[in-house]
Design a protein around this motif. Structure first.
Motif, PDB file in Angstrom:
ATOM      1  N   ASN A  76       0.804  -1.238   0.053  1.00  0.00           N
ATOM      2  CA  ASN A  76       0.118  -0.055  -0.058  1.00  0.00           C
ATOM      3  C   ASN A  76       0.934   1.337   0.058  1.00  0.00           C
ATOM      4  O   ASN A  76       1.823   1.257   0.981  1.00  0.00           O
ATOM      5  CB  ASN A  76      -0.785   0.029   1.198  1.00  0.00           C
ATOM      6  CG  ASN A  76      -1.973   1.120   1.229  1.00  0.00           C
ATOM      7  OD1 ASN A  76      -1.619   2.204   1.294  1.00  0.00           O
ATOM      8  ND2 ASN A  76      -3.270   0.707   0.885  1.00  0.00           N
ATOM      9  N   LYS A  78       0.385   4.312   0.813  1.00  0.00           N
ATOM     10  CA  LYS A  78      -0.054   5.231   1.894  1.00  0.00           C
ATOM     11  C   LYS A  78       0.314   4.580   3.272  1.00  0.00           C
ATOM     12  O   LYS A  78       1.100   5.021   4.054  1.00  0.00           O
ATOM     13  CB  LYS A  78      -1.329   5.514   1.888  1.00  0.00           C
ATOM     14  CG  LYS A  78      -1.685   6.343   3.269  1.00  0.00           C
ATOM     15  CD  LYS A  78      -3.299   6.682   3.500  1.00  0.00           C
ATOM     16  CE  LYS A  78      -3.548   7.688   4.612  1.00  0.00           C
ATOM     17  NZ  LYS A  78      -4.887   8.085   4.537  1.00  0.00           N
ATOM     18  N   THR A  79       0.230   3.315   3.613  1.00  0.00           N
ATOM     19  CA  THR A  79       0.419   2.639   4.978  1.00  0.00           C
ATOM     20  C   THR A  79       1.634   1.828   4.794  1.00  0.00           C
ATOM     21  O   THR A  79       2.132   1.301   5.795  1.00  0.00           O
ATOM     22  CB  THR A  79      -0.722   1.678   5.113  1.00  0.00           C
ATOM     23  OG1 THR A  79      -0.886   0.605   4.310  1.00  0.00           O
ATOM     24  CG2 THR A  79      -2.194   2.505   5.254  1.00  0.00           C
ATOM     25  N   LEU A  83      -0.888  -6.302   0.820  1.00  0.00           N
ATOM     26  CA  LEU A  83      -2.265  -6.436   0.348  1.00  0.00           C
ATOM     27  C   LEU A  83      -2.939  -7.587   0.938  1.00  0.00           C
ATOM     28  O   LEU A  83      -2.366  -8.641   0.836  1.00  0.00           O
ATOM     29  CB  LEU A  83      -2.440  -6.635  -1.092  1.00  0.00           C
ATOM     30  CG  LEU A  83      -3.834  -6.868  -1.673  1.00  0.00           C
ATOM     31  CD1 LEU A  83      -4.699  -5.839  -1.419  1.00  0.00           C
ATOM     32  CD2 LEU A  83      -3.705  -7.212  -3.035  1.00  0.00           C
ATOM     33  N   ILE A 161      -9.817  -1.562  -5.239  1.00  0.00           N
ATOM     34  CA  ILE A 161      -8.348  -1.595  -5.015  1.00  0.00           C
ATOM     35  C   ILE A 161      -7.520  -1.626  -6.300  1.00  0.00           C
ATOM     36  O   ILE A 161      -7.826  -2.327  -7.188  1.00  0.00           O
ATOM     37  CB  ILE A 161      -7.974  -3.131  -4.471  1.00  0.00           C
ATOM     38  CG1 ILE A 161      -8.507  -3.171  -2.838  1.00  0.00           C
ATOM     39  CG2 ILE A 161      -6.494  -3.269  -4.203  1.00  0.00           C
ATOM     40  CD1 ILE A 161      -8.651  -4.770  -2.670  1.00  0.00           C
ATOM     41  N   LYS A 194      -7.241   3.016  -2.117  1.00  0.00           N
ATOM     42  CA  LYS A 194      -6.581   1.864  -1.950  1.00  0.00           C
ATOM     43  C   LYS A 194      -5.642   1.628  -3.092  1.00  0.00           C
ATOM     44  O   LYS A 194      -6.191   0.819  -4.018  1.00  0.00           O
ATOM     45  CB  LYS A 194      -7.498   0.751  -1.656  1.00  0.00           C
ATOM     46  CG  LYS A 194      -8.468   1.042  -0.733  1.00  0.00           C
ATOM     47  CD  LYS A 194      -9.376  -0.173  -0.434  1.00  0.00           C
ATOM     48  CE  LYS A 194     -10.373  -0.024   0.711  1.00  0.00           C
ATOM     49  NZ  LYS A 194     -11.560   1.236   0.206  1.00  0.00           N
ATOM     50  N   TYR A 196      -2.019   0.066  -4.499  1.00  0.00           N
ATOM     51  CA  TYR A 196      -0.880  -0.773  -4.099  1.00  0.00           C
ATOM     52  C   TYR A 196       0.139  -0.785  -5.459  1.00  0.00           C
ATOM     53  O   TYR A 196      -0.381  -0.503  -6.359  1.00  0.00           O
ATOM     54  CB  TYR A 196      -1.339  -2.179  -3.722  1.00  0.00           C
ATOM     55  CG  TYR A 196      -2.318  -2.309  -2.527  1.00  0.00           C
ATOM     56  CD1 TYR A 196      -1.462  -2.740  -1.193  1.00  0.00           C
ATOM     57  CD2 TYR A 196      -3.444  -1.727  -2.307  1.00  0.00           C
ATOM     58  CE1 TYR A 196      -2.155  -2.930  -0.251  1.00  0.00           C
ATOM     59  CE2 TYR A 196      -4.295  -1.959  -1.336  1.00  0.00           C
ATOM     60  CZ  TYR A 196      -3.573  -2.499  -0.113  1.00  0.00           C
ATOM     61  OH  TYR A 196      -4.190  -2.632   0.923  1.00  0.00           O
TER      62      TYR A 196
END
Length: 226
Positions: A76, A78-79, A83, A161, A194, A196
């Motif tokens: 991801n 952002k985080t 996944l 996603i 979301k 990735y």
């Protein structure tokens, strides 16, 4: 002289009552099962009988009974977390114009996971291609196409996603990855998106599979003549 009223022996009365109680219990039990299968409900009093004070009963649907799997090859933006996803029956929807007038949208939307490619449209084509999108697999070269309509892809369709793949030179995180930098700005503007990206290891694996299947080396394309 009138006939005497029939008298039911006392043991038959108790037997009938037991039957009624048993049938009532079975009916109540079946009712709870049906509610469990169709709704998300808390039964604190019933669960207390089993020594549980707070347990949530989850609908017994096809998608919810599957455990999420962790896929470490996709991170991801952002985080920086991998996944988590598991799919049962998948629908992989082509971008081809042959999808037009097929009227399979309802059938597609019944799948647990629906995969689409790049910026393939759904709005206005729901009858043919469906309206749900679980995952969009997007080439690094198609990211600018998504960014032409970011409000739709990353706000209106924020349950989707996005898995972005591309060569390491474009996806590197040291500030020199052109595509990765674009994605970073996107999640800053759309925090709920979301998005990735494939890891370098996963991309190398995919390149190897592509070469084995096609005989072509995608990671080292033949230079185009000028």
């Amino acid at each position: 002289m009138p006939e005497p009223c029939p008298v039911t022996p006392i043991h038959e009365v108790f037997s009938q009552r037991k039957s009624i109680v048993a049938v009532s219990f079975i009916a109540a039990f079946l009712f709870l099962i049906i509610v469990r299968l169709t709704n998300e409900v808390n039964f604190p009093l019933i669960l207390n009988c089993f020594g549980q004070t707070s347990v949530k009963w989850i609908p017994f649907s096809y998608t919810q009974r599957r455990t999420l799997r962790t896929h470490y090859g996709y991170i991801n933006v952002k985080t920086q977390e991998p996944l988590q996803l598991d799919c049962g029956l998948c629908a992989i929807v082509s971008n081809s114009g042959q999808m037009a007038a097929q009227k399979v949208g309802t059938e597609i939307d019944q799948s647990s996971c629906i995969w689409r490619m790049n910026n393939a449209p759904t709005k206005g084509y729901e009858e043919d291609v469906g309206k749900r999108t679980t995952i969009r697999v997007v080439s690094h070269t198609s990211v600018p196409l998504l960014l032409k309509n970011p409000d739709y892809f990353f706000r209106e369709a924020n349950s989707t996603i996005y898995v972005i793949w591309g060569p390491f030179r474009n996806m590197r995180k040291d500030g020199n990855g052109i595509v990765y930098n674009m994605l970073k700005k996107t999640v800053d503007s759309y925090p709920s998106a979301k998005i990735y990206v494939t890891t370098e290891k996963r991309m190398s694996y995919c390149d190897a599979v592509f070469k084995e299947e096609t005989g072509k080396d995608r990671s080292n394309p033949i230079p185009q003549c000028m």
